[in-house]
Scaffold this motif. Structure first.
Motif, PDB file in Angstrom:
ATOM      1  N   GLU A 271       0.845  -1.189   0.000  1.00 23.84           N
ATOM      2  CA  GLU A 271       0.000   0.000   0.000  1.00 23.84           C
ATOM      3  C   GLU A 271       0.882   1.242   0.000  1.00 23.84           C
ATOM      4  OE1 GLU A 271      -1.332   1.265   4.394  1.00 23.84           O
ATOM      5  OE2 GLU A 271      -2.294  -0.592   3.710  1.00 23.84           O
TER       6      GLU A 271
ATOM      7  N   ALA B 181       1.177   5.535   1.219  1.00 24.04           N
ATOM      8  CA  ALA B 181       0.725   6.538   2.186  1.00 24.04           C
ATOM      9  C   ALA B 181       1.619   7.758   2.060  1.00 24.04           C
ATOM     10  CB  ALA B 181       0.796   5.983   3.605  1.00 24.04           C
TER      11      ALA B 181
ATOM     12  N   CYS C  20       4.603   6.879   6.566  1.00 23.50           N
ATOM     13  CA  CYS C  20       4.612   5.581   7.237  1.00 23.50           C
ATOM     14  C   CYS C  20       5.319   5.748   8.583  1.00 23.50           C
ATOM     15  CB  CYS C  20       5.305   4.516   6.402  1.00 23.50           C
ATOM     16  SG  CYS C  20       5.366   2.888   7.209  1.00 23.50           S
TER      17      CYS C  20
ATOM     18  N   SER D  76      -2.303  11.205   4.596  1.00 21.26           N
ATOM     19  CA  SER D  76      -2.657   9.789   4.735  1.00 21.26           C
ATOM     20  C   SER D  76      -1.523   9.098   5.480  1.00 21.26           C
ATOM     21  CB  SER D  76      -2.873   9.137   3.369  1.00 21.26           C
ATOM     22  OG  SER D  76      -1.692   9.156   2.591  1.00 21.26           O
TER      23      SER D  76
ATOM     24  N   THR E 118       0.005   5.506   7.556  1.00 19.03           N
ATOM     25  CA  THR E 118       0.032   4.085   7.909  1.00 19.03           C
ATOM     26  C   THR E 118       0.981   3.898   9.085  1.00 19.03           C
ATOM     27  OG1 THR E 118      -0.472   3.305   5.674  1.00 19.03           O
ATOM     28  CG2 THR E 118       0.682   1.770   7.130  1.00 19.03           C
TER      29      THR E 118
ATOM     30  N   ARG F 256      -4.377   4.121   9.242  1.00 22.65           N
ATOM     31  CA  ARG F 256      -4.364   2.654   9.160  1.00 22.65           C
ATOM     32  C   ARG F 256      -3.286   2.127  10.108  1.00 22.65           C
ATOM     33  NH1 ARG F 256      -4.652   4.688   4.046  1.00 22.65           N
ATOM     34  NH2 ARG F 256      -2.431   4.319   3.649  1.00 22.65           N
TER      35      ARG F 256
ATOM     36  N   ALA G  54       6.024   5.248   0.903  1.00 23.60           N
ATOM     37  CA  ALA G  54       5.620   6.495   1.552  1.00 23.60           C
ATOM     38  C   ALA G  54       6.602   7.611   1.239  1.00 23.60           C
ATOM     39  CB  ALA G  54       5.538   6.295   3.064  1.00 23.60           C
TER      40      ALA G  54
END
Length: 425
Positions: A26, A28, A31, A52, A54, A201, A228
């Motif tokens: 994924e 982001a 991170c 965003s 993680t 997340r 990230a």
């Protein structure tokens, strides 16, 4: 099984959901590695800015010191302001004090705004273990009022401290009404709940194994990868081999806590009349407070190995009875240990490894305040407002002599020396 080591905090935890590990790849904006105070505070403040995020946690949320500590939300840094003035100069010391005050305010504001149920209570009493410590505490109150305008410190003379604490051991004290104490795991779990509500997340049981020094960075785990633009290292004492360049600047140290059986209201208040947190002036301090259900939570003793004592309850019971011999008949219901990270100067280590890899570590026992602040400053720095982060990062924290392999013998010699001083009149 919660995945956390057994403790009073785990037994009284609120809202401890299991979160799935990362599976797959994924992306982001950011991170974060580590779901303690630093990582979760950074995640929350970044999410509030629209990033965003993680979060990768090798164990469970709050597994490390954030979920096991003494719960004391102390003012300032691990070193007192007069020492910081001597080491760094008056102007820098004042800036650090302002940051630490923002840290306490941030913790209290987050608890209030997001209704985090963590038994927040006001006040910490610093108790003079030696007769000569009392004049120093009295001078500290005067210095902080005069130089910093901090009026929340009150010197407590010997006759009064014996009314406040049911122990003959102390020679005076310093009551900080701006400080506080709380249930540390529930504060951490509350931060995680708020992060999730903001879209962060959080993956548990997901150990980061490698970070590429690229832009964007790739953070590899056993079952997936996060790509990230920014990486935050929020591992503290659990950094291990993930980033050797900063591992030698911190020393993992184990500390231990016990929780007695419930004592009842009257017996509990006979120990700590005003329900404040207490910590003494020894080098290896005793620290204690009352729980919401009137247990004594007492922390004392350290070791510097990969292993905890075989009988933690007996290990900590000894210093508890030195302070409160009247508890000889009291049952110990919980005993646990945790690992924190200290630095050589006991000043936290903030910095960047590359333009997009940022870290904070080494809170040296002042983690609730300073680690929560660290997350907030990291979020500011990632957003391009790095002045306050840089105020911390400009402090040069050296490696321990001998690096990660030989740092323990030197520390042991130093601790033995200070332990001897604690025992001398």
């Amino acid at each position: 099984m919660s995945g956390h080591p057994a403790s009073y905090y785990v037994a009284t935890a609120k809202d401890m959901p299991r979160r799935e590990p990362l599976r797959g790849d994924e992306t982001a904006d950011v991170c974060i590695i580590g779901a303690g105070y630093t990582g979760l505070s950074a995640a929350l403040h970044l999410a509030e800015r629209g990033f965003s995020v993680t979060v990768l946690e090798a164990e469970r949320v709050g597994f490390g010191a954030s979920g096991r500590n003494g719960g004391q939300l102390g003012s300032g840094h691990r070193k007192d302001q007069r020492t910081l003035e001597e080491k760094l100069g008056r102007e820098w010391a004042h800036r650090l004090w302002a940051l630490a005050e923002d840290g306490i305010a941030t913790v209290k504001e987050l608890i209030a705004r997001y209704e985090i149920d963590c038994d927040l209570k006001p006040g910490i009493l610093h108790a003079a273990w030696k007769r000569g410590d009392a004049p120093w505490l009295e001078a500290e109150a005067a210095h902080m009022a005069r130089e910093y305008g901090y009026e929340k410190l009150r010197y407590v003379p010997p006759e009064e401290i014996h009314e406040m604490v049911g122990s003959p051991r102390y020679h005076g004290g310093l009551l900080d009404s701006g400080a506080a104490h709380l249930h540390p795991l529930n504060f951490c779990l509350g931060l995680a709940r708020v992060c999730t509500s903001k879209g962060v997340r959080i993956y548990e049981n997901t150990r980061a194994t490698d970070i590429t020094h690229t832009d964007p960075a790739h953070i590899r785990t056993a079952n997936g990868t996060v790509t990230a633009r920014h990486v935050v290292l929020a591992c503290n004492a659990y950094l291990e081999k993930l980033e050797p360049r900063i591992a030698g600047r911190i020393m993992p140290v184990n500390n231990f806590i016990i929780a007695t059986e419930p004592l009842g209201e009257s017996r509990a208040r006979a120990l700590i009349r005003d329900d404040v947190g207490v910590q003494d002036t020894k080098f290896v301090i005793d620290y204690y407070r009352l729980s919401a259900d009137n247990r004594l939570l007492f922390g004392g003793g350290e070791n510097y190995s990969a292993h905890f004592p075989n009988d933690i309850a007996a290990f900590v019971r000894k210093p508890m009875l030195r302070v409160f011999p009247q508890l000889v008949d009291v049952k110990i219901d919980y005993a646990w240990g945790g690992t924190l990270a200290i630095t050589m100067p006991r000043i936290p280590d903030f910095g960047r490894l590359t333009p997009n890899i940022i870290y904070a570590q080494g809170y040296s026992g002042q983690g609730i305040n300073i680690a929560t602040l660290a997350g907030k400053l990291i979020a500011e720095a990632v957003a391009g407002q790095a002045e306050r982060f840089d105020c911390m990062a400009e402090i040069k924290v050296p490696n321990f002599p001998g690096g990660t392999w030989l740092r323990y013998p030197g520390l042991m010699l130093g601790v033995l020396w200070y332990t001897l001083k604690d025992r001398l009149p």
